[in-house]
Design an enzyme around this catalytic site. Structure first.
Site, short mmCIF file in Angstrom:
data_model
loop_
_atom_site.label_atom_id
_atom_site.label_comp_id
_atom_site.label_asym_id
_atom_site.label_seq_id
_atom_site.Cartn_x
_atom_site.Cartn_y
_atom_site.Cartn_z
N HIS A 1 52.12 23.52 -35.26
CA HIS A 1 51.24 22.02 -35.12
C HIS A 1 51.43 21.43 -33.54
O HIS A 1 50.28 21.38 -33.06
CB HIS A 1 52.10 20.91 -35.63
N GLU A 2 52.41 22.27 -32.71
CA GLU A 2 52.43 22.01 -31.10
C GLU A 2 51.48 22.29 -30.72
O GLU A 2 50.43 21.81 -29.89
CB GLU A 2 54.06 22.43 -30.75
N HIS B 1 48.06 21.33 -30.58
CA HIS B 1 47.84 19.83 -29.32
C HIS B 1 47.73 20.55 -28.09
O HIS B 1 47.08 19.91 -27.41
CB HIS B 1 49.01 19.23 -29.65
N CYS C 1 52.36 13.75 -37.76
CA CYS C 1 52.08 13.82 -36.50
C CYS C 1 52.51 11.80 -35.59
O CYS C 1 51.87 11.50 -36.12
CB CYS C 1 50.79 14.61 -36.07
N LEU C 2 53.26 12.62 -33.99
CA LEU C 2 53.56 10.95 -33.58
C LEU C 2 52.05 10.13 -33.07
O LEU C 2 52.61 9.07 -33.36
CB LEU C 2 54.61 11.25 -32.55
N GLN D 1 50.84 14.62 -25.45
CA GLN D 1 50.75 12.81 -26.13
C GLN D 1 51.87 12.10 -25.89
O GLN D 1 51.49 10.87 -25.98
CB GLN D 1 51.86 13.60 -27.52
N GLY E 1 58.70 16.95 -32.27
CA GLY E 1 58.02 17.95 -31.57
C GLY E 1 57.37 17.20 -30.91
O GLY E 1 57.28 15.96 -31.38
#
Ligand code: GNR
Ligand code: NI
Length: 176
Positions: free
Chosen positions: A136-137, A140, A94-95, A52, A47
């Protein structure tokens, strides 16, 4: 399409609240989603939220990459509503916090409303990994990272680890 740089902690931009996309899903928004998808596949991740890559817009791409088939999904102006008080822990990563993994407890089922790649309004129920990932997204979009759900000590350790890894990487780059 282009692979873009993924912001990592403690970049202050990750704490921004992202703005709704106004005026529907235009070619410009689709171009952003194309870049996001390419960046996510390259990372690789399941995702990615627009912030990000430094774009403070309420746009998410996802591909849960179950059973090896590509299944890209696009979410513009998503809204979620938990559908149960049941929660379950899941080992998240997480990236924007590379190489850190820890358990986060979230509702196991939620309703999601959004515009898709073609601008259609979609409503669906998310369970399993889809429910974990969309929550999670969505975090963000509000400037929240999964490590914000952990203890202060674990969060500080995570940020320190990412900073240290980045220092090392930058040093290697300047030596090359
Ligand atoms: O690639 C990712 N894997 C992942 C694993 C467990 C829970 C959430 C995620 S999302 C993450 C990519 C990312 O940082 N999205 O914002
Ligand atoms: Ni993330």
């Amino acid at each position: 399409m282009a692979i873009r740089e993924i912001l990592t902690v403690p970049d202050a931009r990750l704490k921004q609240v992202s703005k709704p996309v106004e005026g529907g899903v235009t070619d410009e928004i689709r171009a952003l989603m194309d870049d996001m998808l390419e960046t996510m596949y390259d990372a690789p991740g399941i995702g990615l939220a627009a912030i990000q890559i430094g774009e403070p817009l309420r746009v998410i791409v996802m591909d849960l990459q179950e059973n090896d088939e590509k299944n890209p999904r696009f979410f513009v102006n998503p809204e979620i509503l938990p559908l149960t008080e049941d929660t379950a822990p899941y080992e998240e990563g997480c990236l924007s916090v590379p190489d850190v993994f820890d358990e986060v407890e979230r509702p196991t089922e939620c309703r999601v409303r959004y515009l898709d790649y073609d601008g259609n309004e979609i409503e669906e129920v998310a369970t399993g990994l889809f429910a974990v990932c969309i929550q999670h997204e969505m975090d963000h979009l509000e400037g929240t990272l999964f490590i914000d759900h952990l203890s202060r000590l674990k969060r500080q350790r995570a940020v320190d680890k990412v900073k240290k890894a980045k220092r090392l990487k930058d040093k290697e780059k300047s030596a090359a």
